[in-house]
Write an enzyme that holds these catalytic residues in place. Structure first.
Site, PDB file in Angstrom:
ATOM      1  N   ASP A 187      28.574  41.305  67.923  1.00 46.31           N
ATOM      2  CA  ASP A 187      27.362  40.840  67.285  1.00 46.31           C
ATOM      3  C   ASP A 187      27.353  41.407  65.855  1.00 46.31           C
ATOM      4  O   ASP A 187      28.107  42.329  65.536  1.00 46.31           O
ATOM      5  CB  ASP A 187      26.151  41.341  68.075  1.00 46.31           C
ATOM      6  CG  ASP A 187      24.834  40.953  67.447  1.00 46.31           C
ATOM      7  OD1 ASP A 187      24.720  39.822  66.939  1.00 46.31           O
ATOM      8  OD2 ASP A 187      23.913  41.787  67.462  1.00 46.31           O
ATOM      9  N   ASP A 236      24.012  41.539  63.370  1.00 43.33           N
ATOM     10  CA  ASP A 236      22.772  42.255  63.062  1.00 43.33           C
ATOM     11  C   ASP A 236      22.440  43.258  64.159  1.00 43.33           C
ATOM     12  O   ASP A 236      22.336  42.902  65.339  1.00 43.33           O
ATOM     13  CB  ASP A 236      21.623  41.268  62.901  1.00 43.33           C
ATOM     14  CG  ASP A 236      21.807  40.378  61.681  1.00 43.33           C
ATOM     15  OD1 ASP A 236      21.487  40.830  60.577  1.00 43.33           O
ATOM     16  OD2 ASP A 236      22.285  39.242  61.844  1.00 43.33           O
TER      17      ASP A 236
END
Length: 255
Positions: free
Chosen positions: A10, A12
């Site tokens: 991922d 953020d």
């Protein structure tokens, strides 16, 4: 000790901290419609979720034209959102890159913002595939993006380890059939299906082993990550490659 052939990252909350900017953007947009989402709604339906999901859950009662206007505002502002690097993230990605681990960046960020972040973090060439906003019919917390990320690495999701920080992202990884390490202090990560949890990215440590690396998770668990096998030699004069999906477009990504 479980063994994996690739890592799906991922963006953020894992590689960068942009939560203040992301929450500020959505609060400003919501205020324009007289709405004030509470912290629980932000955690559940904004952080780690695709913009379309956020619009459907927080603005679903608005006319279609207004919902599209919300998405337009997000598209215009999102590429320039401020961020800072998560402590330890760049070093960890760099160590796995240097060990030859196949890795994909799987994010709800736009391709434009993902390119900018990777460039500014100095991680060009670290990810052999990417999945960004709009490349799948559904974004997180649906599993589509992680399934596509694994596909672009030429792997089954069950052979991939996902690194996430939000319950929405963990739900997406779990539904895709991937194991996950959830980092951070958000409540509900284990309930969302996280295989392991760690208080921070900096709590993940790597050590070389024959054929790959061992990833230690906050001193409580360890997994083995296999390096990619050497690419077979092609015909004379051909360029080496690993059969990556042509949509891998971040700077320095091999095609």
């Amino acid at each position: 000790m479980r063994e994996f052939a690739g890592v799906l990252w991922d963006l953020d909350g894992v590689l960068i901290d942009s939560s203040r900017a992301v929450v500020g953007l959505w609060r400003r947009i919501a205020a324009g419609y007289g709405r004030w989402p509470d912290p629980a709604a932000i955690r559940r339906d904004v952080l780690g979720c695709a913009p379309e999901h956020t619009v459907a859950t927080l603005f679903g009662d608005l006319p279609e034209a207004d919902r599209q206007d919300v998405l337009r505002q997000v598209r215009e502002a999102e590429p320039a959102l401020d961020f800072v690097a998560v402590p330890g993230a760049v070093a960890l990605v760099g160590a796995l890159r240097d060990a030859g681990l196949p890795m994909a960046l799987v994010t709800g960020a736009s391709d434009r913002r993902a390119r900018r972040v990777v460039r500014e973090l100095g991680l060009a060439g670290a990810f052999t595939a990417t999945v960004t906003w709009g490349e799948t019919p559904r974004g997180k917390p649906a599993p589509d993006c992680y399934r596509l990320g694994a596909e672009r690495l030429g792997l089954d999701p069950a052979d991939c380890l996902v690194v996430e920080d939000s319950s929405g992202g963990v739900r997406a990884a779990t539904a895709a059939g991937a194991a996950s390490v959830a980092v951070g202090a958000e409540e509900g990560l284990t309930a969302a299906g996280a295989t392991w949890t760690a208080p921070a990215v900096a709590a993940l440590r790597v050590a070389p082993v024959p054929g790959g690396v061992r990833l230690d998770v906050a001193g409580t668990a360890a997994v083995l990550l296999r390096a990619a096998p050497p690419a077979p030699a092609g015909p004379p004069g051909s360029a080496p490659g690993r059969g990556l999906h042509p949509a891998s477009t971040l700077p320095g990504v091999r095609r």
